[in-house]
Design a protein around this motif. Structure first.
Motif, PDB file in Angstrom:
ATOM      1  N   ASP A   1      27.476  57.855  42.504  1.00 55.98           N
ATOM      2  CA  ASP A   1      28.918  56.652  41.871  1.00 55.98           C
ATOM      3  C   ASP A   1      29.316  55.767  42.877  1.00 55.98           C
ATOM      4  OD1 ASP A   1      28.563  57.016  38.514  1.00 55.98           O
ATOM      5  OD2 ASP A   1      29.699  59.286  39.809  1.00 55.98           O
ATOM      6  N   ARG A   2      29.810  55.138  42.822  1.00 60.73           N
ATOM      7  CA  ARG A   2      29.592  53.912  43.688  1.00 60.73           C
ATOM      8  C   ARG A   2      31.276  53.694  42.800  1.00 60.73           C
ATOM      9  NH1 ARG A   2      30.309  47.910  43.675  1.00 60.73           N
ATOM     10  NH2 ARG A   2      28.370  48.004  42.216  1.00 60.73           N
ATOM     11  N   PHE A   3      32.302  54.360  44.610  1.00 59.56           N
ATOM     12  CA  PHE A   3      34.252  54.843  43.248  1.00 59.56           C
ATOM     13  C   PHE A   3      34.498  53.164  43.953  1.00 59.56           C
ATOM     14  CE2 PHE A   3      32.732  59.050  44.255  1.00 59.56           C
ATOM     15  CZ  PHE A   3      32.612  59.396  43.298  1.00 59.56           C
ATOM     16  N   ALA A   4      35.854  53.374  43.063  1.00 55.10           N
ATOM     17  CA  ALA A   4      36.570  52.221  43.203  1.00 55.10           C
ATOM     18  C   ALA A   4      38.133  52.744  44.452  1.00 55.10           C
ATOM     19  CB  ALA A   4      37.441  51.463  42.062  1.00 55.10           C
ATOM     20  N   LYS A   5      38.117  51.795  45.637  1.00 54.67           N
ATOM     21  CA  LYS A   5      38.997  51.820  46.847  1.00 54.67           C
ATOM     22  C   LYS A   5      39.714  50.431  46.646  1.00 54.67           C
ATOM     23  CE  LYS A   5      34.818  51.369  50.115  1.00 54.67           C
ATOM     24  NZ  LYS A   5      34.652  52.084  50.852  1.00 54.67           N
ATOM     25  N   THR A   6      38.772  49.636  46.132  1.00 56.83           N
ATOM     26  CA  THR A   6      39.821  48.167  47.085  1.00 56.83           C
ATOM     27  C   THR A   6      41.557  48.446  45.481  1.00 56.83           C
ATOM     28  OG1 THR A   6      37.530  47.241  47.028  1.00 56.83           O
ATOM     29  CG2 THR A   6      39.930  45.718  46.486  1.00 56.83           C
ATOM     30  N   LYS A   7      42.449  47.763  46.750  1.00 48.71           N
ATOM     31  CA  LYS A   7      43.916  47.434  46.006  1.00 48.71           C
ATOM     32  C   LYS A   7      43.996  45.930  46.232  1.00 48.71           C
ATOM     33  CE  LYS A   7      46.273  51.508  46.665  1.00 48.71           C
ATOM     34  NZ  LYS A   7      47.776  52.047  46.971  1.00 48.71           N
ATOM     35  N   ASN A   8      44.238  45.710  45.014  1.00 46.71           N
ATOM     36  CA  ASN A   8      44.715  43.883  45.399  1.00 46.71           C
ATOM     37  C   ASN A   8      46.040  43.848  44.911  1.00 46.71           C
ATOM     38  OD1 ASN A   8      45.450  41.037  44.797  1.00 46.71           O
ATOM     39  ND2 ASN A   8      43.108  41.180  43.178  1.00 46.71           N
ATOM     40  N   ASP A   9      47.084  43.627  46.107  1.00 43.85           N
ATOM     41  CA  ASP A   9      48.581  43.344  45.455  1.00 43.85           C
ATOM     42  C   ASP A   9      49.174  42.015  44.941  1.00 43.85           C
ATOM     43  OD1 ASP A   9      49.247  45.725  46.351  1.00 43.85           O
ATOM     44  OD2 ASP A   9      49.061  44.806  48.499  1.00 43.85           O
ATOM     45  N   GLU A  10      47.381  40.971  44.436  1.00 41.60           N
ATOM     46  CA  GLU A  10      48.377  39.687  44.208  1.00 41.60           C
ATOM     47  C   GLU A  10      48.129  39.996  42.248  1.00 41.60           C
ATOM     48  OE1 GLU A  10      46.357  35.032  44.199  1.00 41.60           O
ATOM     49  OE2 GLU A  10      45.886  36.558  45.883  1.00 41.60           O
ATOM     50  N   LEU A  11      48.518  39.775  41.961  1.00 40.31           N
ATOM     51  CA  LEU A  11      47.925  39.733  40.008  1.00 40.31           C
ATOM     52  C   LEU A  11      46.911  39.165  39.662  1.00 40.31           C
ATOM     53  CD1 LEU A  11      51.597  40.597  38.136  1.00 40.31           C
ATOM     54  CD2 LEU A  11      49.910  42.251  38.937  1.00 40.31           C
ATOM     55  N   LEU A  12      46.226  39.892  39.277  1.00 43.68           N
ATOM     56  CA  LEU A  12      44.867  39.314  38.319  1.00 43.68           C
ATOM     57  C   LEU A  12      45.698  38.257  36.759  1.00 43.68           C
ATOM     58  CD1 LEU A  12      41.659  41.439  38.337  1.00 43.68           C
ATOM     59  CD2 LEU A  12      42.702  39.642  39.958  1.00 43.68           C
ATOM     60  N   PRO A  13      45.097  37.543  36.283  1.00 45.34           N
ATOM     61  CA  PRO A  13      45.936  36.939  35.746  1.00 45.34           C
ATOM     62  C   PRO A  13      46.422  36.872  34.224  1.00 45.34           C
ATOM     63  CG  PRO A  13      43.797  36.029  36.262  1.00 45.34           C
ATOM     64  CD  PRO A  13      44.272  36.487  36.568  1.00 45.34           C
TER      65      PRO A  13
ATOM     66  N   THR B   1      43.008  40.722  33.979  1.00 46.08           N
ATOM     67  CA  THR B   1      41.725  40.836  34.395  1.00 46.08           C
ATOM     68  C   THR B   1      41.560  39.600  35.026  1.00 46.08           C
ATOM     69  OG1 THR B   1      38.876  40.944  33.952  1.00 46.08           O
ATOM     70  CG2 THR B   1      40.502  40.926  32.100  1.00 46.08           C
ATOM     71  N   MET B   2      40.317  38.679  35.047  1.00 44.97           N
ATOM     72  CA  MET B   2      40.082  36.950  35.430  1.00 44.97           C
ATOM     73  C   MET B   2      40.649  36.612  34.214  1.00 44.97           C
ATOM     74  SD  MET B   2      39.949  37.934  38.047  1.00 44.97           S
ATOM     75  CE  MET B   2      39.681  35.462  38.826  1.00 44.97           C
ATOM     76  N   ALA B   3      40.009  36.793  32.644  1.00 46.85           N
ATOM     77  CA  ALA B   3      40.096  36.151  31.818  1.00 46.85           C
ATOM     78  C   ALA B   3      40.300  36.806  30.250  1.00 46.85           C
ATOM     79  CB  ALA B   3      39.033  35.522  31.594  1.00 46.85           C
ATOM     80  N   PRO B   4      40.763  36.501  29.375  1.00 49.12           N
ATOM     81  CA  PRO B   4      40.717  36.822  28.116  1.00 49.12           C
ATOM     82  C   PRO B   4      40.011  37.071  27.809  1.00 49.12           C
ATOM     83  CG  PRO B   4      41.235  34.122  27.532  1.00 49.12           C
ATOM     84  CD  PRO B   4      40.862  34.533  29.533  1.00 49.12           C
ATOM     85  N   LEU B   5      40.221  38.263  26.323  1.00 51.11           N
ATOM     86  CA  LEU B   5      39.209  39.017  26.013  1.00 51.11           C
ATOM     87  C   LEU B   5      38.830  38.321  24.826  1.00 51.11           C
ATOM     88  CD1 LEU B   5      39.631  43.375  27.008  1.00 51.11           C
ATOM     89  CD2 LEU B   5      38.507  41.695  27.285  1.00 51.11           C
ATOM     90  N   PRO B   6      37.837  38.442  23.862  1.00 56.78           N
ATOM     91  CA  PRO B   6      36.965  37.819  23.126  1.00 56.78           C
ATOM     92  C   PRO B   6      37.036  38.326  21.628  1.00 56.78           C
ATOM     93  CG  PRO B   6      35.398  38.440  24.002  1.00 56.78           C
ATOM     94  CD  PRO B   6      35.878  39.031  24.829  1.00 56.78           C
ATOM     95  N   HIS B   7      37.685  39.637  21.945  1.00 55.41           N
ATOM     96  CA  HIS B   7      37.988  41.072  20.549  1.00 55.41           C
ATOM     97  C   HIS B   7      38.935  41.601  21.322  1.00 55.41           C
ATOM     98  CE1 HIS B   7      34.262  42.126  23.872  1.00 55.41           C
ATOM     99  NE2 HIS B   7      35.605  43.105  23.653  1.00 55.41           N
ATOM    100  N   ARG B   8      39.823  42.618  20.100  1.00 55.22           N
ATOM    101  CA  ARG B   8      40.741  43.237  20.513  1.00 55.22           C
ATOM    102  C   ARG B   8      40.625  44.755  19.945  1.00 55.22           C
ATOM    103  NH1 ARG B   8      44.066  44.986  16.218  1.00 55.22           N
ATOM    104  NH2 ARG B   8      43.942  43.201  14.210  1.00 55.22           N
ATOM    105  N   TYR B   9      40.902  45.880  19.919  1.00 57.04           N
ATOM    106  CA  TYR B   9      40.853  47.240  20.034  1.00 57.04           C
ATOM    107  C   TYR B   9      41.552  47.765  19.152  1.00 57.04           C
ATOM    108  CZ  TYR B   9      37.037  46.333  23.479  1.00 57.04           C
ATOM    109  OH  TYR B   9      36.112  45.979  23.978  1.00 57.04           O
ATOM    110  N   GLU B  10      41.589  48.838  18.202  1.00 56.95           N
ATOM    111  CA  GLU B  10      42.588  49.284  17.268  1.00 56.95           C
ATOM    112  C   GLU B  10      42.324  51.005  17.040  1.00 56.95           C
ATOM    113  OE1 GLU B  10      43.480  49.617  12.756  1.00 56.95           O
ATOM    114  OE2 GLU B  10      44.218  47.994  13.517  1.00 56.95           O
ATOM    115  N   ILE B  11      42.916  51.981  17.830  1.00 51.20           N
ATOM    116  CA  ILE B  11      42.449  52.776  17.592  1.00 51.20           C
ATOM    117  C   ILE B  11      43.172  54.144  16.693  1.00 51.20           C
ATOM    118  CG2 ILE B  11      42.620  55.335  19.476  1.00 51.20           C
ATOM    119  CD1 ILE B  11      41.131  52.708  20.848  1.00 51.20           C
ATOM    120  N   TYR B  12      42.477  54.436  16.315  1.00 46.35           N
ATOM    121  CA  TYR B  12      42.972  55.849  14.602  1.00 46.35           C
ATOM    122  C   TYR B  12      42.448  56.954  14.808  1.00 46.35           C
ATOM    123  CZ  TYR B  12      38.584  54.192  12.291  1.00 46.35           C
ATOM    124  OH  TYR B  12      37.328  54.355  11.710  1.00 46.35           O
TER     125      TYR B  12
END
Length: 271
Positions: A35-47, A206-217
């Motif tokens: 696995d390639r593990f995430a470790k990057t921190k970004n203080d600037e908010l993604l839009p 993230t960088m762009a809006p999603l083309p869909h949404r989710y509903e958990i049930y």
């Protein structure tokens, strides 16, 4: 999968040896796994905020001293520092425990509530399951893939003002009960955490809006008496996917849950 067997209390030494074995196996997997593990921190908010949720940090729970919950807040603050701004790049995997590390007194962690064999006890770093529960829930509302999640084996407290389906959290224990999230998309996802008005808050951006949404049930929720006298609570979690026009385009199975109930099934919520 069959019904839950009657729990067997293991000896202190057997529990210690088992924990040592599983932790050691996880350390080796961290070193030699692919696995390639995430470790990057970004203080600037993604839009774009993709999902968000908040949960109360203090609850009145039967037979639980409030000092354990106040200590939990201390533990959450320390763990959040390790996760704040973590950005999962495409192809990377988020590991809850690899990022947080082992909770110790030296790092400032204090005794909080730790679930143990259907009960609870004080333990260093106790209460961090609230954070893993929150992370799991907000991740289910994104295209990120949960590749490791562990369900709670015991249903300890009756439902009280529940707003999510039973079994929609993720238990954690350093380091062998982990929460892992893989980014199989083509864009980065950034985690933001906070504490606001008595709530623990979290969101994926993230960088762009999603083309869909989710509903958990949930489906198939039931309580069954076991042959040895205990009660099992069961359900399955699904996810509906909607496009931008509000049309349902998918209905996805997520997981199933089985937990041994530690209270009477007909007990009223909040008692």
């Amino acid at each position: 999968m069959g019904a839950i067997q009657k729990p067997v209390q293991r000896s202190k030494w057997r529990l210690k040896l088992g924990t040592t074995y599983y932790r050691g196996r996880r350390y080796l997997e961290w070193i030699f796994g692919g696995d390639r593990f995430a470790k990057t921190k970004n203080d600037e908010l993604l839009p774009y905020r993709i999902s968000e949720h908040r949960t109360p940090m203090l609850r009145q729970l039967k037979d639980v001293d409030m000092w354990l919950q106040h200590n939990k807040i201390t533990n959450l603050k320390i763990a959040m520092e390790r996760l704040q701004g973590i950005t999962i790049m495409p192809g990377e995997t988020f590991s809850y425990w690899r990022l947080i590390g082992k909770p110790t007194r030296r790092k400032g962690y204090v005794d909080g509530m730790v679930l143990f064999y259907g009960g609870f006890k004080p333990g260093i770093g106790g209460g961090l399951c609230q954070l893993s529960n929150l992370l799991y829930w907000i991740t289910l509302h994104t295209p990120l893939e949960v590749i490791e999640r562990h369900r709670h084996s015991y249903d300890v407290f009756p439902d009280s003002n529940r707003t999510q389906p039973f079994g929609s959290g993720a238990t954690c224990a350093y380091n062998y009960l982990d929460l892992r999230i893989r980014n199989n998309t083509e864009v980065p996802y950034q985690l933001r955490l906070g504490m606001k008005e008595g709530d623990l808050t979290g969101e994926w951006r993230t960088m762009a809006p999603l083309p869909h949404r989710y509903e958990i049930y949930e489906k198939e929720h039931r309580i069954s008496q076991l042959y040895w006298g205990g009660y099992e609570r069961y359900n399955s979690i699904y996810r509906k996917v909607f496009n931008t026009d509000g049309e349902q385009i998918a209905d996805e199975f997520i997981t199933e849950n089985r937990a041994l109930m530690m209270y009477q099934p007909l007990l009223e919520s909040g008692n």
